[in-house]
Design an enzyme around this catalytic site. Structure first.
Site, mmCIF file in Angstrom:
data_model
loop_
_atom_site.group_PDB
_atom_site.id
_atom_site.type_symbol
_atom_site.label_atom_id
_atom_site.label_comp_id
_atom_site.label_asym_id
_atom_site.label_seq_id
_atom_site.Cartn_x
_atom_site.Cartn_y
_atom_site.Cartn_z
ATOM 1 N N ASP A 1 -15.744 -5.692 -20.966
ATOM 2 C CA ASP A 1 -14.416 -5.560 -20.360
ATOM 3 C C ASP A 1 -13.327 -6.105 -21.275
ATOM 4 O O ASP A 1 -12.245 -5.507 -21.388
ATOM 5 C CB ASP A 1 -14.391 -6.286 -19.016
ATOM 6 C CG ASP A 1 -15.375 -5.687 -18.021
ATOM 7 O OD1 ASP A 1 -15.656 -4.475 -18.138
ATOM 8 O OD2 ASP A 1 -15.859 -6.422 -17.140
ATOM 9 N N ASP B 1 -7.912 -4.091 -18.367
ATOM 10 C CA ASP B 1 -9.062 -3.254 -18.023
ATOM 11 C C ASP B 1 -9.430 -3.549 -16.583
ATOM 12 O O ASP B 1 -9.860 -4.666 -16.250
ATOM 13 C CB ASP B 1 -10.246 -3.542 -18.951
ATOM 14 C CG ASP B 1 -11.458 -2.698 -18.599
ATOM 15 O OD1 ASP B 1 -11.380 -1.469 -18.736
ATOM 16 O OD2 ASP B 1 -12.487 -3.274 -18.167
ATOM 17 N N GLU C 1 -5.218 1.758 -18.220
ATOM 18 C CA GLU C 1 -5.962 2.995 -18.445
ATOM 19 C C GLU C 1 -5.789 3.906 -17.244
ATOM 20 O O GLU C 1 -5.799 3.448 -16.094
ATOM 21 C CB GLU C 1 -7.445 2.684 -18.662
ATOM 22 C CG GLU C 1 -8.258 3.888 -19.110
ATOM 23 C CD GLU C 1 -9.693 3.528 -19.435
ATOM 24 O OE1 GLU C 1 -10.416 4.376 -19.991
ATOM 25 O OE2 GLU C 1 -10.097 2.390 -19.129
#
Length: 417
Positions: free
Chosen positions: A356, A191, A275
């Protein structure tokens, strides 16, 4: 696969003058060919071929008084300049037709002598590497090279680049075989953020070095000094070089750090999942400076390139996947949360999550599901995968994201070998 190996070169004063002449000649040939094609299009004539352009803007132009000085430089960079023009047109047509992915590409534009970055390309007929380590360039001479590492194979071409900071580099194109690393059982979800550069699904973190922020004081002084110089003066040119060198130091330090981090992640994990962030949109907001300083796109590109060389896998989860809203323990989807909320408790199972770390675990689960499971399979960590996907089952059903128990993973896993 083709790789580039870049090295600093240190031409003498005479060699710098010869390179400057070659830069100018290659630019003139490029602009003349572009003008010829534009005029042919306006006149409704057939599209000029590369061979015809080469005869007109190089061979025939050398015999004219206006372009006689083209004979003072090597012909190889001039021919490569025409090939660059062909590539620019090909990219434009592929972009218009949809063959080329990514941002739209416009028509080629004329080059200016005031461009701060200049480049030349030599093929095998135009350069050679001497036994003493010097780089011999046609009609330029033997140039001293700072060999920071050995070339893995004989290069097929070399590009000489003069950057904004006045530094010369030689970029060699080398054809090498992939070096596949031994297979591992570890996979990681990442992340990305600004406060912490990256939080990994195993609980480890990578701090954000903030290279631009730390250099702002030095950059501010250099730019203020540049603003005080009279336009067109030699002192202003010197001050501009100082500003460019300060920015180049920041960029080089950031790139070195990104290379080290991505090399470590690829070496320690068989699969890495990220992501798909909207970097272009975030770069237009109030966090633009921090977003550009983080250089997430370069981080992802380096991961994908090194995974292709080392036999690893890089998966990209769709940006619509709600990684920060899902409970990584039970899969319950909670409501939206502002960035100020760094911890939250699941309303279904009561587990307290770090924002996170929970997102990294969800990205790992979604990436695994997208890689190993059919669309519609479970993505929550710890949930057994019932079956493997059939070859015909591809894609992502983003409509499932509206459900409380999210089932579909993000799309876009990129298998590399």
């Amino acid at each position: 696969m083709h790789l580039r190996y870049s090295y600093r070169i240190y031409p003498t004063a005479g060699q710098r003058a010869a390179l400057a002449r070659t830069f100018g000649c290659a630019r003139v040939v490029y602009n003349d060919a572009l003008a010829a094609r534009k005029e042919a299009r306006k006149a409704g004539l057939p599209y000029p071929k590369a061979t015809d352009l080469q005869k007109s803007v190089i061979t025939a132009a050398k015999k004219t008084p206006e372009r006689a000085w083209l004979a003072s430089v090597g012909v190889d960079p001039l021919i490569q300049s025409l090939r660059d023009l062909d590539t620019a047109y090909r990219n434009f047509f592929d972009s218009v037709s949809g063959k080329r992915a990514g941002r739209p590409v416009g028509l080629p534009r004329f080059k200016s002598r005031k461009d701060n970055r200049q480049s030349l390309r030599f093929t095998r007929n135009g350069f050679r590497i001497r036994s003493n380590g010097r780089l011999n360039l046609a009609k330029i001479g033997d140039v001293r090279v700072k060999w920071s590492r050995a070339l893995p194979a004989d290069p097929s071409s070399v590009t000489v680049v003069l950057d904004q900071a006045g530094r010369y580099h030689a970029s060699f194109v080398v054809d090498v075989e992939p070096e596949v690393l031994p297979a591992l059982d570890t996979e990681i979800g990442i992340d990305l953020g600004l406060t912490t550069y990256a939080v990994l699904s195993d609980g480890s973190m990578i701090d954000n070095p903030r290279f631009l922020r730390r250099a702002e004081k030095r950059l501010k002084a250099a730019q203020r000094n540049l603003a005080r110089k009279a336009k067109g003066s030699k002192n202003r040119a010197k001050a501009r070089i100082k500003v460019a060198k300060a920015h180049a130091k920041v960029a080089d330090t950031r790139m070195d750090w990104l290379h080290k981090q991505t090399t470590r992640l690829i070496g320690e994990n068989q699969a890495v999942y990220l992501e798909d962030l909207n970097v272009r949109g975030l770069g237009r907001g109030h966090l633009a400076k921090s977003v550009h300083d983080a250089s997430w796109s370069t981080f992802r590109r380096l991961l994908e390139e090194k995974a292709a060389r080392r036999g690893r896998y890089v998966g990209v989860v769709h940006r619509a996947f709600p990684s920060s809203r899902l409970c990584s323990a039970c899969g319950h989807r909670d409501g939206p949360k502002p960035l100020a909320v760094r911890e939250w408790a699941c309303g279904a199972c009561g587990v307290l999550h770090d924002r996170d770390l929970n997102a990294a675990r969800n990205i790992l689960a979604a990436g695994r599901a997208d890689r190993l499971n059919a669309p519609g399979g479970p993505v929550s960590p710890g949930v057994a995968i019932p079956r493997r996907a059939r070859p015909v089952e591809r894609g992502t059903h983003l409509g499932d994201l509206r459900c409380t128990a999210v089932r579909a993973a993000g799309a876009g896993g990129i298998p590399v070998r």
